[in-house]
Structures are given as structure tokens and as C-alpha cells.
Design an enzyme around this catalytic site. Structure first.
Site, mmCIF file in Angstrom:
data_model
loop_
_atom_site.group_PDB
_atom_site.id
_atom_site.type_symbol
_atom_site.label_atom_id
_atom_site.label_comp_id
_atom_site.label_asym_id
_atom_site.label_seq_id
_atom_site.Cartn_x
_atom_site.Cartn_y
_atom_site.Cartn_z
ATOM 1 N N ASP A 134 32.062 -31.976 29.287
ATOM 2 C CA ASP A 134 33.414 -32.356 29.087
ATOM 3 C C ASP A 134 33.955 -33.414 30.123
ATOM 4 O OD1 ASP A 134 35.871 -32.417 27.897
ATOM 5 O OD2 ASP A 134 36.679 -30.805 29.336
ATOM 6 N N ASN A 155 39.469 -34.626 12.079
ATOM 7 C CA ASN A 155 40.263 -33.913 13.177
ATOM 8 C C ASN A 155 39.731 -34.385 14.378
ATOM 9 O OD1 ASN A 155 37.898 -32.446 13.592
ATOM 10 N ND2 ASN A 155 39.219 -30.445 13.379
#
Length: 379
Positions: A134, A155
Site C-alpha cells: 500500500d 470502481n
């Protein structure tokens, strides 16, 4: 060394240690991603949390010496909360997004990647690796897409056929020439539900996200939330799941493979009022192990105040008034003033007028005025 055989060994070991999906790709530049990132930067759609240097995000050789391949891993997380506590009129609750349930996923994935690194080094002593979760330079979604973990959906998430988009992603750059896997074809088709229902219009179009309008980003900011978003976040304390919950590919997807990812229902859906006065120590002890705590208690408290206003919780007025008068932080005092006005009642007017007489901060005074205006509109 037979790299095809060794790749199969790595895949088998990944299953043994609880990695739900693994894929391999080359370490060549992410040229298509570069164009998208430049465009995002031009449009000011970036959150500011990502690596600022676009070249480092798309060229693995800038962050690792002579890279040969990148391994992508995915771990499935739960989407349904067992024994979820219910809100009542006098005891309203907020919600942390699913990606913040259980132990911080950064910790969980780093542990898995470390085990994988150790396994590879034992088999190939000269192997070099760099793992990231991340917060690394590379885009974990771009790596996962190219490694065949899933497709990059409208999305802006990776959707896997097996687990939907409810997966955490991690990457490992290596100096070993693993054979790359094949990317998947896009399977969103004509479906546009995530774009259509995004509460703030952050999904500009399929695959393009204005991060600065995304509730997941907004709930992590520390300043005053812009007025246009205050009534949009509902009772969300951290993150947003709307574009996942409406996705047809996520229907029926709920996996409880990892004990450390199991949520404590009282933490996933906490009572709102106690959050307003929680101490730093209690916040750290209670929420410090979840990813939603990384920005500290201030954003969570601000969002809890907005949630009480969303519910128009009259039982919270005395506490909100005390917060408005006594909290040392202008953002919390001002947001409380806004909420007091939103909830209304006669005591709100007198409390706001009293606060206006004593308040020195200009931004807080502006919020008090907004609160007073709300009380006039409801008369």
C-alpha cells in the site's frame, strides 16, 4: 535452476502460509499507468497520500537494482459482520469500512511477504527482494492487474473472480526471472452501478477516481470537512464501501479465512458518543491495531460528530455543546457547533450564542454562524 519448477514451489508454499492468490509479472515499466497518473496529476485528482514521483511509481528499476520480476499477492477479507450491534435512537453507532476490520492489513500482508521472502532466500541464497504493501512506490493495483490477480474495475479496484474486490494486495520485486502470468480481461461490461451510486461523484467515469472527492479519502483528512460533503458521509467513521457493496461481482462474496482479519463488532460499529471524549491512551489501546487508526483520533472524532448530526441525535446535544465549548482543537469545536445547529432544539440556540460570545477562532466562529442559521431555518 528450473524457474518454472521453482515458480510452482513458490505458489504451493504461498498457499501453505495462507496467501489466497498469487501472480507473477515482469519488472518492465508500467507505461500505460504513467499516462493515467500524469492525467490524474493534471486534474488534481490525487489524494496526496501516494508516492509523489511518478517515475518511481512506474519504473521498478528506479527503486530496485536490476529487477527481473514482480510477485503480487492477494488475501481475501470478510465483507459481512457477524453479530453486528444495532443502533438505537439513544445509542447511535458509526461504521469503519471493511478494509479496516481486524488487525491492520499492512501488518498481516507484510508478515506473509516476509515468510515468502524467507522461503525464496532459503531456496536461492543470492535472491534479492523488496516487498511493499500500500505505501510503497509501485501501484499495487497496477501490479496485480498485470500479474493476473484480477482486472482493474470501474470502481478503480482490483476484482478477482474468486473473492470479488474484497482483497488486500501486496507486491514483491525480485531479481529472479519468474515467468509472467497472463492479465485478465475486463469483466465489468456495461455495468456502471459503482459510478452511478458514488455518494460524492468521486468516480468521474469507469476507472477514473477523483480521490479528493472520495469519502474514503475525506474521512482521513484532519481539517474541517468541506460543507458539501458533511451530509454525504452518513455515519462513516473511516472509509467507504459503497462502490463495493453495489458491485454485482461482489454478491455473495464473504470469506473468513484469516483469524487476524476477523472484526470485533464493537470496534467495527462503535458507539458514537463515547468517541467524542476518548483519551489518546484509550484510543490507541482500543483502536491502535486497526488500519483506520493511522491518522489518529481527530478525524474519527470529527466524523463521529458529523454522524450524530446525520442522525439528528438529540440525546447527544449536551455532550456536543460541551465539546463545542471546551475542546482545545478548533476543528472539533467548530464541527460540534455545526452539528449542534443541525440537530437544533431551543437549547442549541442559547448554547451557540453563548459560544459565539467567547470564541476567538475565526473558523470556529464561522461554524457557529452556520449552526445558528440552521436553527433559524428549522423554525
Amino acid at each position: 535452476m528450473d524457474m518454472n519448477s521453482f515458480k510452482q514451489e513458490v505458489i504451493l508454499y504461498s498457499k501453505e502460509i495462507g496467501i489466497d492468490k498469487i501472480g507473477f509479472t515482469s519488472a518492465t515499466a508500467f507505461t500505460e499507468l504513467k499516462g493515467r497518473l500524469i492525467r490524474q496529476q493534471e486534474l488534481d485528482y490525487q489524494s496526496g497520500f501516494e508516492e509523489a514521483d511518478i517515475e518511481k511509481r512506474v519504473r521498478p528499476e528506479l527503486i530496485f537494482d536490476k529487477p527481473q520480476s514482480i510477485i503480487s499477492i492477494a488475501l481475501a477479507y470478510p465483507s459481512k459482520l457477524k453479530d453486528a450491534p444495532q443502533s438505537t435512537k439513544s445509542e447511535r453507532r458509526g461504521i469503519f469500512c471493511r478494509a479496516s476490520w481486524g488487525t491492520d492489513y499492512h501488518t498481516v500482508l507484510r508478515n506473509k511477504l516476509q515468510l515468502l521472502e524467507n522461503f525464496i532466500k532459503d531456496k536461492v541464497p543470492g535472491a534479492m527482494m523488496k516487498s511493499m504493501v500500500d505505501t510503497g512506490e509501485l501501484s499495487d493495483r497496477a501490479v496485480a492487474e498485470r500479474a493476473g490477480i484480477g482486472w482493474s474495475a470501474k470502481n478503480s479496484m482490483i476484482i478477482t473472480p474468486e473473492f470479488g474486490s474484497y482483497v488486500y494486495l501486496g507486491d514483491m520485486i525480485t531479481n529472479l526471472p519468474f515467468e509472467p502470468d497472463q492479465p485478465m480481461e475486463d469483466q465489468c461490461g456495461t455495468c456502471n452501478k459503482c459510478v452511478d451510486v458514488c455518494p460524492t461523484g468521486a468516480l468521474v467515469q469507469g476507472g477514473q477516481l477523483n480521490s479528493k472527492r472520495c469519502i474514503a479519502f475525506l474521512t482521513q483528512t484532519k481539517g474541517f470537512l468541506p460543507d458539501e460533503f458533511r451530509t454525504k458521509i452518513g455515519n462513516r467513521l473511516y472509509g467507504c464501501d459503497t462502490c463495493q457493496t453495489v458491485c454485482p461481482k461482489n454478491k455473495g462474496m464473504d470469506f473468513h479465512f484469516h483469524e487476524e482479519m476477523e472484526p470485533d463488532p464493537e470496534l467495527a460499529k462503535p458507539l458514537l458518543k463515547p468517541l467524542l471524549t476518548i483519551s489518546n491512551r484509550d484510543f490507541k489501546e482500543t483502536y491502535g491495531h486497526v488500519s483506520g487508526s493511522w491518522r489518529g483520533k481527530k478525524p474519527i472524532q470529527r466524523n463521529a460528530i458529523l454522524a450524530l448530526a446525520h442522525f439528528k441525535d438529540e440525546t447527544a446535544l449536551p455532550l456536543l455543546i460541551q465539546v463545542m465549548k471546551n475542546d482545545p482543537r478548533p476543528v472539533i469545536r467548530g464541527t460540534a457547533a455545526w452539528a449542534v445547529g443541525k440537530i437544533g432544539q431551543e437549547q442549541a440556540v442559547s448554547a451557540l450564542e453563548e459560544a459565539r460570545m467567547k470564541e476567538k477562532d475565526e473558523e470556529v466562529l464561522a461554524e457557529i454562524e452556520k449552526g445558528l442559521q440552521f436553527t433559524l431555518e428549522t423554525k
